[in-house]
Design a protein around this motif. Sequence first.
Motif: not given
Length: 167
Positions: A150-167
Amino acid sequence: MDKREAKALYKEYKQSDNIPFFDMYFDDEKKRLFIKESPIADSQLISYSEIMDHMWSKEESTINKGHPILGAIIGNMIGGFGTGFLGALAGQKAQGKEVTYTFNSHLTLFVDRGNTVDLIEHYLYPGSIKQGGLLDKSYQKMIDSIDERLYHLEGRKTPAEELEGDA
């Protein structure tokens, strides 16, 4: 959706290669989601592009299991069957292992229908699930899979993917 149309869609999705998660069928080819409800006329057919957001909800209850068997054994040893029954009742009141159950789990989808935003609630499981048990683990894996999708269908990153991007 009328009953005949819902039955036809359900039959189509049931026979396809889609793997249903809680009576939810994702059709990546046609870019739509079919949610089977009960009664079937309440089912929903949603275009992927209409899905704006989603939210998970659940209720929890903790039950004290007590020690009725231990109370019954001690009561029987002290005074026979009658006191064994009273011991079981007393054992039930004694503090024992606390077990938490999840129930009324549902997914709320925020769907853009042009001039309005519809809230579609879909209940996932009719009973209660003991937290930490085997059923709970497979249940959570299915929820995580739907959530990621659902996150990907909404065009958003999952919370886990956002944390990986911030690291």
